[in-house]
Motif scaffolding. Sequence first.
Motif, PDB file in Angstrom:
ATOM      1  N   MET A 263       0.834  -1.335  -0.226  1.00  0.00           N
ATOM      2  CA  MET A 263      -0.199   0.205   0.023  1.00  0.00           C
ATOM      3  C   MET A 263       1.068   1.350  -0.285  1.00  0.00           C
ATOM      4  O   MET A 263       0.221   2.293  -0.524  1.00  0.00           O
ATOM      5  CB  MET A 263      -1.014   0.387   1.469  1.00  0.00           C
ATOM      6  CG  MET A 263      -2.169  -1.288   1.133  1.00  0.00           C
ATOM      7  SD  MET A 263      -3.219  -1.422   2.918  1.00  0.00           S
ATOM      8  CE  MET A 263      -4.119   0.579   2.407  1.00  0.00           C
ATOM      9  N   CYS A 264       2.086   1.347   0.112  1.00  0.00           N
ATOM     10  CA  CYS A 264       2.520   2.605   1.058  1.00  0.00           C
ATOM     11  C   CYS A 264       4.039   2.951  -0.544  1.00  0.00           C
ATOM     12  O   CYS A 264       3.795   4.266  -0.689  1.00  0.00           O
ATOM     13  CB  CYS A 264       4.021   2.499   1.551  1.00  0.00           C
ATOM     14  SG  CYS A 264       5.377   1.369   1.508  1.00  0.00           S
ATOM     15  N   ARG A 265       3.514   2.154  -1.458  1.00  0.00           N
ATOM     16  CA  ARG A 265       4.244   2.407  -2.440  1.00  0.00           C
ATOM     17  C   ARG A 265       3.657   3.329  -3.662  1.00  0.00           C
ATOM     18  O   ARG A 265       3.531   3.825  -4.391  1.00  0.00           O
ATOM     19  CB  ARG A 265       5.059   0.967  -2.991  1.00  0.00           C
ATOM     20  CG  ARG A 265       5.609   0.765  -2.817  1.00  0.00           C
ATOM     21  CD  ARG A 265       6.532  -1.151  -3.678  1.00  0.00           C
ATOM     22  NE  ARG A 265       5.674  -2.088  -2.878  1.00  0.00           N
ATOM     23  CZ  ARG A 265       6.067  -2.501  -2.995  1.00  0.00           C
ATOM     24  NH1 ARG A 265       6.864  -2.827  -1.295  1.00  0.00           N
ATOM     25  NH2 ARG A 265       5.478  -4.197  -2.378  1.00  0.00           N
ATOM     26  N   GLU A 266       1.601   2.521  -3.430  1.00  0.00           N
ATOM     27  CA  GLU A 266       0.800   3.421  -4.228  1.00  0.00           C
ATOM     28  C   GLU A 266       0.526   4.265  -3.054  1.00  0.00           C
ATOM     29  O   GLU A 266       0.599   5.744  -4.124  1.00  0.00           O
ATOM     30  CB  GLU A 266      -0.314   2.920  -4.303  1.00  0.00           C
ATOM     31  CG  GLU A 266      -0.336   1.405  -5.161  1.00  0.00           C
ATOM     32  CD  GLU A 266      -1.316   0.095  -5.205  1.00  0.00           C
ATOM     33  OE1 GLU A 266      -2.967   0.999  -5.356  1.00  0.00           O
ATOM     34  OE2 GLU A 266      -1.226  -0.680  -5.422  1.00  0.00           O
ATOM     35  N   VAL A 267       0.571   4.617  -2.364  1.00  0.00           N
ATOM     36  CA  VAL A 267       0.145   6.118  -1.196  1.00  0.00           C
ATOM     37  C   VAL A 267       1.425   7.159  -2.362  1.00  0.00           C
ATOM     38  O   VAL A 267       1.212   8.350  -2.587  1.00  0.00           O
ATOM     39  CB  VAL A 267       0.530   5.947  -0.301  1.00  0.00           C
ATOM     40  CG1 VAL A 267       0.811   7.105   0.712  1.00  0.00           C
ATOM     41  CG2 VAL A 267      -0.804   5.151   0.153  1.00  0.00           C
ATOM     42  N   GLY A 268       2.418   6.902  -1.613  1.00  0.00           N
ATOM     43  CA  GLY A 268       4.077   7.372  -1.783  1.00  0.00           C
ATOM     44  C   GLY A 268       3.535   8.000  -3.847  1.00  0.00           C
ATOM     45  O   GLY A 268       4.256   9.025  -3.733  1.00  0.00           O
ATOM     46  N   ALA A 269       3.430   7.188  -4.351  1.00  0.00           N
ATOM     47  CA  ALA A 269       3.631   7.394  -6.343  1.00  0.00           C
ATOM     48  C   ALA A 269       2.003   8.583  -5.861  1.00  0.00           C
ATOM     49  O   ALA A 269       2.601   9.323  -6.847  1.00  0.00           O
ATOM     50  CB  ALA A 269       2.854   6.176  -6.559  1.00  0.00           C
ATOM     51  N   ALA A 270       1.044   8.543  -5.067  1.00  0.00           N
ATOM     52  CA  ALA A 270      -0.270   9.140  -5.321  1.00  0.00           C
ATOM     53  C   ALA A 270       0.415  11.098  -5.181  1.00  0.00           C
ATOM     54  O   ALA A 270       0.285  11.680  -5.788  1.00  0.00           O
ATOM     55  CB  ALA A 270      -1.259   8.967  -4.705  1.00  0.00           C
ATOM     56  N   LEU A 271       1.410  10.463  -3.653  1.00  0.00           N
ATOM     57  CA  LEU A 271       1.339  12.109  -3.606  1.00  0.00           C
ATOM     58  C   LEU A 271       2.506  12.027  -4.654  1.00  0.00           C
ATOM     59  O   LEU A 271       2.710  13.867  -4.386  1.00  0.00           O
ATOM     60  CB  LEU A 271       2.435  11.504  -2.253  1.00  0.00           C
ATOM     61  CG  LEU A 271       2.398  12.838  -0.928  1.00  0.00           C
ATOM     62  CD1 LEU A 271       1.624  13.898  -1.011  1.00  0.00           C
ATOM     63  CD2 LEU A 271       3.463  12.634   0.072  1.00  0.00           C
ATOM     64  N   PHE A 272       3.285  11.578  -4.564  1.00  0.00           N
ATOM     65  CA  PHE A 272       4.574  12.398  -5.874  1.00  0.00           C
ATOM     66  C   PHE A 272       3.953  13.095  -6.506  1.00  0.00           C
ATOM     67  O   PHE A 272       4.298  13.997  -7.562  1.00  0.00           O
ATOM     68  CB  PHE A 272       6.059  11.328  -6.154  1.00  0.00           C
ATOM     69  CG  PHE A 272       6.010  11.241  -4.437  1.00  0.00           C
ATOM     70  CD1 PHE A 272       6.587  12.033  -3.656  1.00  0.00           C
ATOM     71  CD2 PHE A 272       7.016   9.885  -3.679  1.00  0.00           C
ATOM     72  CE1 PHE A 272       7.333  11.647  -2.565  1.00  0.00           C
ATOM     73  CE2 PHE A 272       7.161   9.086  -3.031  1.00  0.00           C
ATOM     74  CZ  PHE A 272       7.429  10.558  -2.290  1.00  0.00           C
ATOM     75  N   GLN A 273       2.977  12.778  -7.877  1.00  0.00           N
ATOM     76  CA  GLN A 273       1.853  13.145  -8.332  1.00  0.00           C
ATOM     77  C   GLN A 273       1.369  13.892  -7.805  1.00  0.00           C
ATOM     78  O   GLN A 273       1.288  14.817  -8.732  1.00  0.00           O
ATOM     79  CB  GLN A 273       0.873  11.862  -9.119  1.00  0.00           C
ATOM     80  CG  GLN A 273       2.333  10.254  -9.974  1.00  0.00           C
ATOM     81  CD  GLN A 273       0.881   9.271 -10.213  1.00  0.00           C
ATOM     82  OE1 GLN A 273       0.121   9.331  -9.833  1.00  0.00           O
ATOM     83  NE2 GLN A 273       1.240   8.924 -10.822  1.00  0.00           N
ATOM     84  N   SER A 274       1.298  14.004  -7.254  1.00  0.00           N
ATOM     85  CA  SER A 274       0.799  15.599  -6.757  1.00  0.00           C
ATOM     86  C   SER A 274       1.376  16.721  -6.380  1.00  0.00           C
ATOM     87  O   SER A 274       0.743  17.381  -7.113  1.00  0.00           O
ATOM     88  CB  SER A 274      -0.277  15.122  -5.495  1.00  0.00           C
ATOM     89  OG  SER A 274      -1.597  14.620  -6.218  1.00  0.00           O
ATOM     90  N   GLU A 331      10.952   8.272  -6.336  1.00  0.00           N
ATOM     91  CA  GLU A 331      10.351   8.718  -8.048  1.00  0.00           C
ATOM     92  C   GLU A 331       8.933   7.865  -8.631  1.00  0.00           C
ATOM     93  O   GLU A 331       9.502   7.076  -8.954  1.00  0.00           O
ATOM     94  CB  GLU A 331      11.255   9.241  -9.632  1.00  0.00           C
ATOM     95  CG  GLU A 331      10.883   9.838 -10.537  1.00  0.00           C
ATOM     96  CD  GLU A 331      11.385  10.776 -10.718  1.00  0.00           C
ATOM     97  OE1 GLU A 331      11.040  11.616 -12.126  1.00  0.00           O
ATOM     98  OE2 GLU A 331      12.650  10.390 -11.381  1.00  0.00           O
ATOM     99  N   PRO A 332       7.681   8.810  -8.481  1.00  0.00           N
ATOM    100  CA  PRO A 332       7.111   7.817  -9.550  1.00  0.00           C
ATOM    101  C   PRO A 332       6.754   7.224 -11.242  1.00  0.00           C
ATOM    102  O   PRO A 332       7.449   7.893 -11.685  1.00  0.00           O
ATOM    103  CB  PRO A 332       5.834   8.154  -9.367  1.00  0.00           C
ATOM    104  CG  PRO A 332       6.100   9.804  -9.349  1.00  0.00           C
ATOM    105  CD  PRO A 332       7.584  10.349  -8.400  1.00  0.00           C
ATOM    106  N   ALA A 333       6.109   5.773 -10.857  1.00  0.00           N
ATOM    107  CA  ALA A 333       6.566   5.963 -12.381  1.00  0.00           C
ATOM    108  C   ALA A 333       5.322   6.248 -13.536  1.00  0.00           C
ATOM    109  O   ALA A 333       5.053   7.071 -13.162  1.00  0.00           O
ATOM    110  CB  ALA A 333       6.457   4.274 -12.743  1.00  0.00           C
ATOM    111  N   THR A 334       4.702   5.553 -14.329  1.00  0.00           N
ATOM    112  CA  THR A 334       3.751   5.605 -14.962  1.00  0.00           C
ATOM    113  C   THR A 334       2.667   6.489 -13.946  1.00  0.00           C
ATOM    114  O   THR A 334       2.080   6.207 -13.359  1.00  0.00           O
ATOM    115  CB  THR A 334       3.639   5.143 -16.070  1.00  0.00           C
ATOM    116  OG1 THR A 334       4.299   4.836 -16.941  1.00  0.00           O
ATOM    117  CG2 THR A 334       2.922   5.869 -16.887  1.00  0.00           C
ATOM    118  N   ASP A 335       1.827   7.674 -14.482  1.00  0.00           N
ATOM    119  CA  ASP A 335       0.936   8.003 -13.920  1.00  0.00           C
ATOM    120  C   ASP A 335      -0.230   7.152 -14.597  1.00  0.00           C
ATOM    121  O   ASP A 335      -1.108   7.052 -15.341  1.00  0.00           O
ATOM    122  CB  ASP A 335       0.305   9.790 -14.453  1.00  0.00           C
ATOM    123  CG  ASP A 335      -0.839  10.247 -13.394  1.00  0.00           C
ATOM    124  OD1 ASP A 335      -1.061   9.062 -12.805  1.00  0.00           O
ATOM    125  OD2 ASP A 335      -0.694  11.586 -13.755  1.00  0.00           O
TER     126      ASP A 335
END
Length: 363
Positions: A263-274, A331-335
């Motif tokens: 879950m933390c990976r998806e949460v982190g990616a969402a935060l960094f995309q925002s 750093e997040p991958a593909t949006d």
Amino acid sequence: MEYVQERVTTLHDFHGADPPAPTERATVIVPMTERDHASLAAERVLTELERVDPRRVIVALRAAEDEVGAVVSWVDGFDLTAEVLWCSAPRVETHLRERGLDGESGKGRDVWLALGVAADSEYVVCHDADAKTYTAAHVNRLLFPLANGHEFSKGYYARVENGRLYGRLFRLFYAPLVRALASAHDAPVVQYFDAFRYGLAGEFAATGDLVERLRVQRGWGLEVGTLGDAFQHAGFEGSAQVDLGLHEHDHRSVGGPSGLGDMCREVGAALFQSLSDAGVSPDYGTLPDRYREHANRLVEQYATDAAFNGLEYDEAAEREQVDTYAAAVREPATDRRLPAWRETSLEAEAVRSLSAAAIADAT
């Protein structure tokens, strides 16, 4: 008890707050999977919603075909204007694929589909089905800011249960990560994330107009992604958070499929995309170490707080979780966000009709 205001309007529960709210103009979305069906917590949620009597309840369901009939019969047993939106129905999946909207399914996608159907309501409330402490007052509290000039509201609460502190993903990942970002970036979007007392709360409400503007993460990044878009469209002045008291719900392990480590990976990616949307570019080379520094400091603070209240606290285990979560600071991958309903050719009524037809076939 305290009465401190944050950068967003913060509404406290001083004495069992149950404010008047326009429930008759609101749709309540409750995402569920087949494992939630008929659980004691979900039973409580729908029973309490009978007292609320909102305009409509949408159960956003992800379940296998052989489970759908039982869920629909169960929902029909409540004194509610309620419908099951079968988000994983083959017909719905095909319709999404034909419009280039296929891909990973999860809680976020289920909620996104339901938001499209619910957007014809003046107000929309969304919350999980696994809260053992849920009460009808939660809906009124979430709606009250919307009826008083705000466009977005989010719940916050204390996660204390069985003599222990919970809310580990928020306490040990989200909060210290945001603090690490705030120490390097004096940006309004970071301040916005920092202003919410429980940024990962699944309970939020928004106007129908705002709901149509939200891009939604497909999975566990839903809550953070929603905050990011709320910042863009509602900002500090249009946002509020409301006290939902003590909160008890199902707990997840750190490891394993759908555990906190995933879950933390998806949460982190969402935060960094925002953050990227708002023009903030973190230094991903130094951020993991800065995250660890803030997280370990919080572990010390929580240890003291737990001791103060006579709670059990495993400091070593908490630090191990910090080590696990640090791998998600990258750093997040593909949006992979789903588009705002205003920006898609998908018609909510078509999704609703396809779901109803699939349910009829399955039952």
